[in-house]
Design a protein around this motif. Sequence first.
Motif, PDB file in Angstrom:
ATOM      1  N   PHE A   1     -13.379 -15.672  79.201  1.00  0.00           N
ATOM      2  CA  PHE A   1     -13.366 -14.561  80.150  1.00  0.00           C
ATOM      3  C   PHE A   1     -14.188 -13.627  79.773  1.00  0.00           C
ATOM      4  O   PHE A   1     -13.895 -12.807  79.051  1.00  0.00           O
ATOM      5  N   ILE A   2     -15.229 -13.260  80.448  1.00  0.00           N
ATOM      6  CA  ILE A   2     -16.404 -12.133  80.261  1.00  0.00           C
ATOM      7  C   ILE A   2     -16.351 -11.336  81.411  1.00  0.00           C
ATOM      8  O   ILE A   2     -16.603 -11.745  82.617  1.00  0.00           O
ATOM      9  N   GLY A   3     -16.060 -10.130  80.792  1.00  0.00           N
ATOM     10  CA  GLY A   3     -16.386  -8.969  82.091  1.00  0.00           C
ATOM     11  C   GLY A   3     -15.759  -7.708  81.951  1.00  0.00           C
ATOM     12  O   GLY A   3     -15.238  -7.565  80.718  1.00  0.00           O
ATOM     13  N   ASP A   4     -15.573  -6.883  82.735  1.00  0.00           N
ATOM     14  CA  ASP A   4     -14.858  -5.532  82.559  1.00  0.00           C
ATOM     15  C   ASP A   4     -13.477  -5.827  82.629  1.00  0.00           C
ATOM     16  O   ASP A   4     -12.979  -6.960  82.592  1.00  0.00           O
ATOM     17  N   ALA A   5     -12.712  -4.867  82.480  1.00  0.00           N
ATOM     18  CA  ALA A   5     -11.083  -5.020  82.169  1.00  0.00           C
ATOM     19  C   ALA A   5     -10.612  -5.755  83.542  1.00  0.00           C
ATOM     20  O   ALA A   5      -9.727  -6.633  83.460  1.00  0.00           O
ATOM     21  N   SER A   6     -10.953  -5.201  84.739  1.00  0.00           N
ATOM     22  CA  SER A   6     -10.468  -5.825  85.945  1.00  0.00           C
ATOM     23  C   SER A   6     -10.862  -7.289  86.110  1.00  0.00           C
ATOM     24  O   SER A   6      -9.923  -8.228  86.293  1.00  0.00           O
ATOM     25  N   THR A   7     -12.055  -7.693  85.608  1.00  0.00           N
ATOM     26  CA  THR A   7     -12.453  -9.245  85.531  1.00  0.00           C
ATOM     27  C   THR A   7     -11.602  -9.908  84.522  1.00  0.00           C
ATOM     28  O   THR A   7     -11.087 -11.020  85.020  1.00  0.00           O
ATOM     29  N   VAL A   8     -11.547  -9.387  83.407  1.00  0.00           N
ATOM     30  CA  VAL A   8     -10.814 -10.195  82.441  1.00  0.00           C
ATOM     31  C   VAL A   8      -9.363 -10.184  82.893  1.00  0.00           C
ATOM     32  O   VAL A   8      -8.842 -11.240  82.668  1.00  0.00           O
ATOM     33  N   LYS A   9      -9.018  -9.260  83.307  1.00  0.00           N
ATOM     34  CA  LYS A   9      -7.537  -9.308  83.697  1.00  0.00           C
ATOM     35  C   LYS A   9      -7.144 -10.288  84.595  1.00  0.00           C
ATOM     36  O   LYS A   9      -6.007 -11.123  84.558  1.00  0.00           O
ATOM     37  N   GLN A  10      -7.903 -10.550  85.811  1.00  0.00           N
ATOM     38  CA  GLN A  10      -7.703 -11.327  86.714  1.00  0.00           C
ATOM     39  C   GLN A  10      -7.725 -12.832  86.219  1.00  0.00           C
ATOM     40  O   GLN A  10      -7.132 -13.728  86.598  1.00  0.00           O
ATOM     41  N   LYS A  11      -8.771 -13.081  85.344  1.00  0.00           N
ATOM     42  CA  LYS A  11      -9.093 -14.536  85.044  1.00  0.00           C
ATOM     43  C   LYS A  11      -7.771 -14.753  83.783  1.00  0.00           C
ATOM     44  O   LYS A  11      -7.249 -16.070  83.788  1.00  0.00           O
ATOM     45  N   THR A  12      -7.424 -13.889  83.324  1.00  0.00           N
ATOM     46  CA  THR A  12      -6.277 -14.109  82.445  1.00  0.00           C
ATOM     47  C   THR A  12      -4.858 -14.373  83.183  1.00  0.00           C
ATOM     48  O   THR A  12      -4.109 -15.291  82.762  1.00  0.00           O
ATOM     49  N   ARG A  13      -4.753 -13.567  84.137  1.00  0.00           N
ATOM     50  CA  ARG A  13      -3.670 -13.829  84.911  1.00  0.00           C
ATOM     51  C   ARG A  13      -3.451 -15.092  85.757  1.00  0.00           C
ATOM     52  O   ARG A  13      -2.641 -15.824  85.683  1.00  0.00           O
ATOM     53  N   ASN A  14      -4.798 -15.468  86.159  1.00  0.00           N
ATOM     54  CA  ASN A  14      -4.752 -16.909  86.678  1.00  0.00           C
ATOM     55  C   ASN A  14      -4.739 -17.875  85.751  1.00  0.00           C
ATOM     56  O   ASN A  14      -3.976 -18.938  86.231  1.00  0.00           O
ATOM     57  N   PHE A  15      -5.119 -17.872  84.566  1.00  0.00           N
ATOM     58  CA  PHE A  15      -4.965 -18.855  83.442  1.00  0.00           C
ATOM     59  C   PHE A  15      -3.389 -19.119  83.298  1.00  0.00           C
ATOM     60  O   PHE A  15      -2.864 -20.188  83.086  1.00  0.00           O
ATOM     61  N   ILE A  16      -2.667 -18.049  83.057  1.00  0.00           N
ATOM     62  CA  ILE A  16      -1.103 -18.059  82.783  1.00  0.00           C
ATOM     63  C   ILE A  16      -0.464 -18.764  83.794  1.00  0.00           C
ATOM     64  O   ILE A  16       0.499 -19.456  83.354  1.00  0.00           O
ATOM     65  N   ALA A  17      -0.869 -18.286  84.794  1.00  0.00           N
ATOM     66  CA  ALA A  17      -0.261 -18.817  86.197  1.00  0.00           C
ATOM     67  C   ALA A  17      -0.387 -20.101  86.434  1.00  0.00           C
ATOM     68  O   ALA A  17       0.552 -21.059  86.687  1.00  0.00           O
ATOM     69  N   GLU A  18      -1.705 -20.707  86.122  1.00  0.00           N
ATOM     70  CA  GLU A  18      -1.953 -22.320  86.059  1.00  0.00           C
ATOM     71  C   GLU A  18      -1.443 -23.199  85.117  1.00  0.00           C
ATOM     72  O   GLU A  18      -1.067 -24.264  85.382  1.00  0.00           O
TER      73      GLU A  18
END
Length: 336
Positions: free
Chosen positions: A286-303
């Motif tokens: 997960f590479i990016g600014d806070a918004s990008t990393v947050k969305q990718k992290t949230r998707n990962f946990i949800a999946e």
Amino acid sequence: MSVDLSKIPYSILELATVGKESNVKETFKQSLDLAQKAEEMGYTRFWLAEHHNMVSIASAATSVLIGHIAGGTKSIKVGSGGVMLPNHSPLIVAEQFGTLGNLYPNRIDLGLGRAPGTDQVTAQAIRSDRMKSVFKFPEEIKEIQQYFSEDNKNAKVRAAVAEGVNVPIYILGSSTDSAHLAAKQGLPYVFASHFAPSQLHEALHIYHNNFKPSQYLEKPYTIAGVNIIAADTTAEAEKISTSLIQMMLGVMSGNIDYMQPPEEFTNEHRQILAHPQFQRMVKYAFIGDASTVKQKTRNFIAETGVNEVMAVSHIYNHKDRIKSFQIFSEIMKNKI
């Protein structure tokens, strides 16, 4: 499915990566500094990996480094991510971690894996009969549990420093084999999705559907690794990520070297990141600014439905690495 990140524990896996212009002593100093700051940031665990014969990774004597980190911190849990059990005698592991558990009560974790943590030639040099131990991995875990048991005080072979000491055991894995084992033995399960993501979902499915409650754990508990490179801007994070890209290319080609300083991020780097062979190793980077990393992290946990995330960060500059973990902490606290 909406995920409340503030409900999810977050931790760090440290490999004590050595940069091109650094050295082992400086790397250890920076590892301790990171652990101390991680404690302040609210990270749950700080685990050290076991690797051998790699100039870029200094976490070879894992239990020694765990003692160093635990001695320099106050409350964060410190452990192995993991001890590669076939490289070691179960008795010695019990004595080492029993000692650590006495020195730092209720703060030491024992993550156990069965991979060598190195190439086959080096694995042979570590322990010539290690393959026998690989096949006995489930039995050797039970041996360690017995050494930690108070009931072992009447046995002919004892690890007296471990008896009755609280050192939780975690099963580490990068394939479905470990999922079956963790489920059968009723132990928490940690998946190395930060470098071997392909079987993550299948392994978690097996673990959850075959889990048997034990005296150690009433219900399934899962942790999964993700690569985190966060910065103020996505462009900055992408530039920082070129050190990770160079490192992974070295692993894939067998040309492992010190971690290299970042370089300008180009279309070639973008193509490498997207390449299927590369994605088989770093799908969850997960590479990016806070918004990008947050969305990718949230998707990962949800999946995945994992109970805890463990962040890995191959970043050349120590200040950049601290900043990345600070941003990730704020993400997990829902502060940004």
